[in-house]
Each structure stands twice: as structure tokens, then as C-alpha cells.
Design a protein around this motif. Structure first.
Motif, PDB file in Angstrom:
ATOM      1  N   HIS A 135       1.186   5.255  -2.666  1.00 59.75           N
ATOM      2  CA  HIS A 135       0.044   6.075  -4.481  1.00 59.75           C
ATOM      3  C   HIS A 135      -0.803   5.033  -4.924  1.00 59.75           C
ATOM      4  O   HIS A 135      -0.886   5.368  -5.463  1.00 59.75           O
ATOM      5  CB  HIS A 135       0.886   6.492  -5.189  1.00 59.75           C
ATOM      6  CG  HIS A 135       1.764   7.693  -4.131  1.00 59.75           C
ATOM      7  ND1 HIS A 135       2.591   8.532  -5.074  1.00 59.75           N
ATOM      8  CD2 HIS A 135       1.505   8.407  -2.902  1.00 59.75           C
ATOM      9  CE1 HIS A 135       3.176   9.097  -3.362  1.00 59.75           C
ATOM     10  NE2 HIS A 135       2.201   9.193  -2.717  1.00 59.75           N
ATOM     11  N   GLN A 136      -0.670   3.373  -4.897  1.00 59.19           N
ATOM     12  CA  GLN A 136      -1.235   2.580  -5.692  1.00 59.19           C
ATOM     13  C   GLN A 136      -2.478   2.221  -4.833  1.00 59.19           C
ATOM     14  O   GLN A 136      -2.978   2.496  -3.554  1.00 59.19           O
ATOM     15  CB  GLN A 136      -0.699   1.027  -5.300  1.00 59.19           C
ATOM     16  CG  GLN A 136       0.489   1.170  -6.888  1.00 59.19           C
ATOM     17  CD  GLN A 136       1.313  -0.333  -6.528  1.00 59.19           C
ATOM     18  OE1 GLN A 136       0.982  -0.844  -6.582  1.00 59.19           O
ATOM     19  NE2 GLN A 136       2.674  -0.069  -6.947  1.00 59.19           N
ATOM     20  N   ASP A 137      -3.170   1.908  -5.815  1.00 60.87           N
ATOM     21  CA  ASP A 137      -5.348   2.269  -5.376  1.00 60.87           C
ATOM     22  C   ASP A 137      -4.965   1.023  -3.798  1.00 60.87           C
ATOM     23  O   ASP A 137      -5.842   0.961  -3.013  1.00 60.87           O
ATOM     24  CB  ASP A 137      -5.814   1.845  -6.539  1.00 60.87           C
ATOM     25  CG  ASP A 137      -6.343   2.628  -7.131  1.00 60.87           C
ATOM     26  OD1 ASP A 137      -5.685   3.541  -6.938  1.00 60.87           O
ATOM     27  OD2 ASP A 137      -6.722   2.252  -8.207  1.00 60.87           O
ATOM     28  N   TRP A 138      -4.270  -0.632  -3.907  1.00 59.44           N
ATOM     29  CA  TRP A 138      -4.579  -1.291  -2.690  1.00 59.44           C
ATOM     30  C   TRP A 138      -3.946  -1.185  -1.911  1.00 59.44           C
ATOM     31  O   TRP A 138      -4.866  -1.350  -0.887  1.00 59.44           O
ATOM     32  CB  TRP A 138      -3.859  -2.470  -3.406  1.00 59.44           C
ATOM     33  CG  TRP A 138      -1.912  -2.318  -2.973  1.00 59.44           C
ATOM     34  CD1 TRP A 138      -1.496  -2.669  -3.897  1.00 59.44           C
ATOM     35  CD2 TRP A 138      -1.907  -2.492  -2.177  1.00 59.44           C
ATOM     36  NE1 TRP A 138      -0.315  -1.973  -3.718  1.00 59.44           N
ATOM     37  CE2 TRP A 138      -0.179  -2.392  -2.510  1.00 59.44           C
ATOM     38  CE3 TRP A 138      -1.876  -2.587  -0.870  1.00 59.44           C
ATOM     39  CZ2 TRP A 138       0.722  -2.206  -1.338  1.00 59.44           C
ATOM     40  CZ3 TRP A 138      -0.505  -2.947   0.022  1.00 59.44           C
ATOM     41  CH2 TRP A 138       0.534  -2.349  -0.328  1.00 59.44           C
ATOM     42  N   TYR A 139      -2.902   0.013  -2.016  1.00 59.72           N
ATOM     43  CA  TYR A 139      -2.691   0.625  -0.762  1.00 59.72           C
ATOM     44  C   TYR A 139      -3.221   1.768  -0.242  1.00 59.72           C
ATOM     45  O   TYR A 139      -3.281   1.152   0.846  1.00 59.72           O
ATOM     46  CB  TYR A 139      -1.100   1.212  -0.300  1.00 59.72           C
ATOM     47  CG  TYR A 139      -0.331   1.800   0.541  1.00 59.72           C
ATOM     48  CD1 TYR A 139      -0.486   0.652   2.073  1.00 59.72           C
ATOM     49  CD2 TYR A 139      -0.906   2.784   1.352  1.00 59.72           C
ATOM     50  CE1 TYR A 139       0.000   0.823   3.286  1.00 59.72           C
ATOM     51  CE2 TYR A 139      -0.120   3.221   2.168  1.00 59.72           C
ATOM     52  CZ  TYR A 139      -0.358   1.955   3.226  1.00 59.72           C
ATOM     53  OH  TYR A 139       0.335   2.610   4.596  1.00 59.72           O
TER      54      TYR A 139
END
Length: 264
Positions: free
Chosen positions: A54-58
Motif C-alpha cells: 500500500h506504499q506509494d513506491w509499490y
């Protein structure tokens, strides 16, 4: 992060990087396909317990915020069924799709059935076991923060249920009935031709494998020869395949935790 490679074969030269989680059913499908093809790839663990998906990088790799994602020379591919078809198209040996158009259609329908029907059923049991005990402790503020990071309404709803409205015993039993029906369908198919689609091992068998192993963990008697005499030898043959073993489908209750590594 875990790095993993396997012996390569001929074919197009590309850098393959798999972002995955060990216990994820969709990740397991793609790992099986990669190993069936004998492809070299780097594997990077996305820790679901730390909500890395759920993190932006992923989410730049997979905007849906789910695993897996397969990077091909830096370009992300998503959706496990589509990834596996790409791999079979690009690396055709050994073939994992029927050449007959009707059987190819059947394979795609089967893979869609697994994702649309069986995934939500197994998800109920997996998430109640692993995520509900954690999510139920969240404050309303933390729950709102977690939900805000989830890009799809479907997954927002499931996470809300983990935190505030857990699945009932009746819902869990209904989910098991869906999985029993899946086994009945496999039983009927392999009794006729030996495989899920047609008379050869294919992406249909790969699509089913993560759901059969998890059903076996939940209800071992359902895959017994006494209960389903055609499915049982098919299943033992699947588990004996080197690619199945290399894909590492150890028990969900072990693999779901952060830091799990394949046994040496």
C-alpha cells in the motif's frame, strides 16, 4: 528483500524482477510459471504485514496495490493470469497453453473462475486467520489511515471487515463450500483428460494449485483418494513437479509471517 534465481533457458534476454509475497496465492501462481519455464529472475519480497503493497513506491508498480508485479526490463506487468500468459508467449518452451482455440478459451475461463470465485473464498479464511487479529486492534483513526492508502474499493471493504465486521462462521463455511465445488470441478475434469484443461499440463493446473494446497491445509480429507479418486493422483503429480517445489508453497500459517525464508 529476498533474492532468488533459477537456471535459465534460451529465448529473449530480459531482466526479470518479481515483487511478491510468499503466502500470496497470485504470487505462488507466477512463481510456479517462472520455474516451469526455467527462467532466471530476481525475487523481492513485499512485506504485507508492513503494508508495503500500500506504499506509494509499490503502487507505482501496481496501482491496485496487490502482489505480484513482474518487472520486465523495468516495465511492470500485473495481474497473475496476464503475467503467466506473457511468460508463455515470450518463453514458449515448455508450452503451458493449449494451441486449440476452444481449449485456450476454456483455460482462460478457468483462470478467471479461480480469480473471481475461489480467491475471495480462500481470502476469507486467510485474512481471518492472519489479519483480523491485528486489524481489530486498530483505533478508528488508524483504520481510516490504513483505508486511505488502499487504492481499490474491494480491498478497502475487506480491510474494513477485518477491523470492524469479521466474517461469520456461516460465511466461512460457505467459502469452504466454494472450495469444495472447485475440487469437484477439478475431479470431473481430470477424470476425463488427466488435467484441468485438455490432455496436457497448463496454466489451468498452475492457477488451481495455490487454492488446492490451501484447501488441503484447511480440510485435508477433501483431497483424499477416498473423497475424490481422480483428483488425488493429479494433485500428487502436481506436488511432485520440480517447479511446484521450487515455488515454495509451504503452509500458509508459516509463510504469512514477516521474515519467512525457504527451508534450506
Amino acid at each position: 528483500m529476498t533474492n532468488q534465481t533459477t537456471g535459465g533457458q534460451g529465448g529473449p534476454t530480459a531482466s526479470l524482477v518479481l515483487y511478491h509475497a510468499w503466502a500470496s496465492s497470485a504470487s505462488r501462481k507466477v512463481r510456479m510459471c517462472l520455474h516451469e519455464k526455467g527462467l532466471e529472475f530476481e525475487a523481492k519480497i513485499v512485506d504485507l504485514n508492513k503494508f508495503e503493497h500500500h506504499q506509494d513506491w509499490y503502487k507505482k508498480l501496481n496501482p491496485s496495490g496487490i502482489v505480484p508485479a513482474l518487472m520486465i526490463d523495468g516495465v511492470p506487468l500485473v495481474e497473475s493470469n496476464f503475467i503467466n500468459e506473457y511468460l508463455d508467449e515470450t518463453y514458449p518452451a515448455p508450452p503451458l497453453r493449449p494451441t486449440d482455440p476452444m481449449l485456450l478459451h476454456d483455460m482462460r475461463l478457468w483462470c478467471k473462475y479461480i480469480d473471481d470465485t475461489c480467491l475471495p473464498a480462500i481470502q476469507k479464511h486467510n485474512w481471518m486467520h492472519h489479519f483480523h487479529p491485528m486489524a481489530r486492534e486498530w483505533s478508528d483513526e488508524e483504520l481510516e489511515r490504513r483505508l486511505d492508502a488502499i487504492p481499490t474499493q474491494n480491498r478497502k471493504h475487506v480491510w474494513y471487515r477485518m477491523a470492524r465486521d469479521p466474517y461469520t462462521d456461516e460465511e466461512l463455511e460457505a467459502a469452504l463450500d466454494i472450495l469444495r465445488d472447485m475440487l469437484d470441478r477439478i475431479e470431473a475434469r481430470v477424470a476425463k483428460t488427466g488435467f484441468v484443461t485438455g490432455d496436457a499440463y497448463s496454466l489451468s493446473d498452475i492457477a488451481a494449485a495455490p487454492y488446492v494446497i490451501r484447501t488441503e491445509e484447511l480440510r485435508p480429507e477433501e483431497v483424499s483418494a477416498a473423497k475424490r479418486p481422480a483428483l488425488a493422483p493429479w494433485w500428487q503429480a502436481i506436488k511432485a513437479r520440480p517447479a511446484y517445489k521450487a515455488a515454495h508453497m509451504e503452509p500458509f500459517n508459516e509463510q504469512c509471517w514477516s521474515g519467512w525464508t525457504p527451508p534450506s
